[in-house]
Design a protein around this motif. Structure first.
Motif, PDB file in Angstrom:
ATOM      1  N   SER A 103       5.318  -1.297   2.272  1.00  0.00           N
ATOM      2  CA  SER A 103       5.616  -2.587   1.670  1.00  0.00           C
ATOM      3  C   SER A 103       4.402  -3.491   1.802  1.00  0.00           C
ATOM      4  O   SER A 103       3.854  -3.652   2.901  1.00  0.00           O
ATOM      5  CB  SER A 103       6.831  -3.229   2.352  1.00  0.00           C
ATOM      6  N   ASP A 104       3.976  -4.068   0.693  1.00  0.00           N
ATOM      7  CA  ASP A 104       2.806  -4.955   0.688  1.00  0.00           C
ATOM      8  C   ASP A 104       1.584  -4.266   1.282  1.00  0.00           C
ATOM      9  O   ASP A 104       0.810  -4.864   2.037  1.00  0.00           O
ATOM     10  CB  ASP A 104       3.098  -6.249   1.452  1.00  0.00           C
ATOM     11  N   GLY A 105       1.445  -2.973   0.963  1.00  0.00           N
ATOM     12  CA  GLY A 105       0.265  -2.248   1.412  1.00  0.00           C
ATOM     13  C   GLY A 105       0.239  -1.932   2.893  1.00  0.00           C
ATOM     14  O   GLY A 105      -0.841  -1.792   3.486  1.00  0.00           O
ATOM     15  N   GLN A 106       1.413  -1.776   3.494  1.00  0.00           N
ATOM     16  CA  GLN A 106       1.437  -1.439   4.917  1.00  0.00           C
ATOM     17  C   GLN A 106       2.671  -0.612   5.262  1.00  0.00           C
ATOM     18  O   GLN A 106       3.792  -0.930   4.842  1.00  0.00           O
ATOM     19  CB  GLN A 106       1.421  -2.711   5.776  1.00  0.00           C
ATOM     20  N   ASP A 120      -2.551   1.860   5.187  1.00  0.00           N
ATOM     21  CA  ASP A 120      -2.766   0.788   4.211  1.00  0.00           C
ATOM     22  C   ASP A 120      -2.271   1.125   2.811  1.00  0.00           C
ATOM     23  O   ASP A 120      -2.464   0.345   1.869  1.00  0.00           O
ATOM     24  CB  ASP A 120      -4.252   0.408   4.154  1.00  0.00           C
ATOM     25  N   GLU A 145      -4.753   3.116  -4.561  1.00  0.00           N
ATOM     26  CA  GLU A 145      -3.688   2.306  -3.953  1.00  0.00           C
ATOM     27  C   GLU A 145      -2.340   2.770  -4.496  1.00  0.00           C
ATOM     28  O   GLU A 145      -2.084   2.712  -5.705  1.00  0.00           O
ATOM     29  CB  GLU A 145      -3.916   0.826  -4.281  1.00  0.00           C
ATOM     30  N   ASP A 167       4.530   0.762  -3.541  1.00  0.00           N
ATOM     31  CA  ASP A 167       5.484   0.610  -2.452  1.00  0.00           C
ATOM     32  C   ASP A 167       6.612   1.629  -2.622  1.00  0.00           C
ATOM     33  O   ASP A 167       6.977   2.003  -3.737  1.00  0.00           O
ATOM     34  CB  ASP A 167       6.069  -0.797  -2.437  1.00  0.00           C
ATOM     35  N   LYS A 216      10.581  -3.762   8.339  1.00  0.00           N
ATOM     36  CA  LYS A 216      11.371  -4.989   8.222  1.00  0.00           C
ATOM     37  C   LYS A 216      12.738  -4.687   7.607  1.00  0.00           C
ATOM     38  O   LYS A 216      12.847  -3.960   6.625  1.00  0.00           O
ATOM     39  CB  LYS A 216      10.634  -6.012   7.359  1.00  0.00           C
ATOM     40  N   THR A 256      15.778  -5.286   5.383  1.00  0.00           N
ATOM     41  CA  THR A 256      16.001  -6.014   4.138  1.00  0.00           C
ATOM     42  C   THR A 256      17.470  -6.057   3.725  1.00  0.00           C
ATOM     43  O   THR A 256      17.828  -6.757   2.774  1.00  0.00           O
ATOM     44  CB  THR A 256      15.193  -5.381   2.996  1.00  0.00           C
ATOM     45  N   THR A 305       2.461  -9.724  11.985  1.00  0.00           N
ATOM     46  CA  THR A 305       1.564 -10.048  10.877  1.00  0.00           C
ATOM     47  C   THR A 305       0.563  -8.920  10.728  1.00  0.00           C
ATOM     48  O   THR A 305       0.388  -8.097  11.635  1.00  0.00           O
ATOM     49  CB  THR A 305       0.814 -11.365  11.142  1.00  0.00           C
ATOM     50  N   LYS A 306      -0.127  -8.866   9.607  1.00  0.00           N
ATOM     51  CA  LYS A 306      -1.083  -7.792   9.385  1.00  0.00           C
ATOM     52  C   LYS A 306      -2.211  -7.828  10.411  1.00  0.00           C
ATOM     53  O   LYS A 306      -2.750  -6.800  10.794  1.00  0.00           O
ATOM     54  CB  LYS A 306      -1.650  -7.886   7.966  1.00  0.00           C
TER      55      LYS A 306
END
Length: 227
Positions: free
Chosen positions: A107-110, A153, A161, A164, A190, A192, A223-224
């Motif tokens: 999610s969001d590149g992580q 990543d 890239e 998700d 996380k 959801t 946090t990242k």
């Protein structure tokens, strides 16, 4: 005896729910009363029916009814408990949880995993596969004994890239004799949503469902820069 088959059908567990059992019992009781009325109307005055028999069956009907009502109350209690649990699990929304497993959400590149080596390995590699089972990233894993975090990543080895979604980590470790080492795996992500399917409650990490029984810990979202 009148109604024996009816009683057996309502109490031998063939019915799938208390509501169905209750409906079946009512149907059988109506049949019982119809048969009883017919037999009383046509009985031989010189050899009347034994009232003790149908009195005993009325008692049996009452006992079965009480059993069905007890099951209904128990089902209601279980449903209330589940609703209470689900309300509690709603507090996990937006929180990071760690759980047993190897599939988590990018999610969001992580995407984050943790793996544990009980002993040091001579060699260790990791591979990350998408939901179709295709390996999209791979590399050398930490070989030291202990707990290790792997944060990805979302990029393939060629730098593409990836979207998700759900991804699975496989860590393969071997000792000096080339014998495989058991690797413990957990995922972090996380929450959801909360879902209950066929009585089993799970926390959703995007498209990934984690059984509440597999949850090992809950913490404030990282946090990242912290991961």
């Amino acid at each position: 005896m009148i109604g024996e088959t009816a009683l057996a059908g309502a109490s031998n567990g063939q019915l799938t729910s208390p509501d169905k059992a209750e409906a079946k019992l009512a149907e059988n009781f109506d049949t019982f009363l119809t048969l009883l009325t017919t037999q009383l109307r046509n009985q031989d005055p010189l050899d009347p029916l034994d009232s003790a028999q149908f009195t005993q069956q009325l008692v049996q009907f009452s006992q079965v009814e009480q059993s069905i009502l007890a099951n209904k109350n128990f089902d209601t209690l279980i449903a209330d408990v589940r609703r209470g649990q689900n309300a509690t699990y709603l507090n996990y929304l937006g929180e990071d949880v760690e759980a047993s497993g190897s599939t988590t959400m990018l999610s969001d590149g992580q995407a984050r995993w943790n793996y544990t080596l009980p002993v040091s390995a001579e060699r260790a590699e990791y591979a990350i596969a998408d939901s179709a089972g295709k390996v999209v990233a791979f590399g050398e894993a930490v070989r030291d004994a202990g707990n290790h975090a792997l944060t990805w990543d979302g990029k393939s080895n060629s730098g593409v890239e990836l979207p998700d979604g759900a991804y699975t980590l496989v860590v393969s470790a071997f000792d000096k004799t080339d014998k495989p080492i058991d690797v413990g795996m957990t995922v972090t992500g996380k929450v959801t949503g909360v879902e209950t399917v066929e009585g089993v409650t799970s926390l959703a990490m995007g498209n990934v469902l984690i059984s509440v029984d597999d949850i090992l810990g809950v913490r404030a979202p990282a946090t990242k820069s912290e991961s």
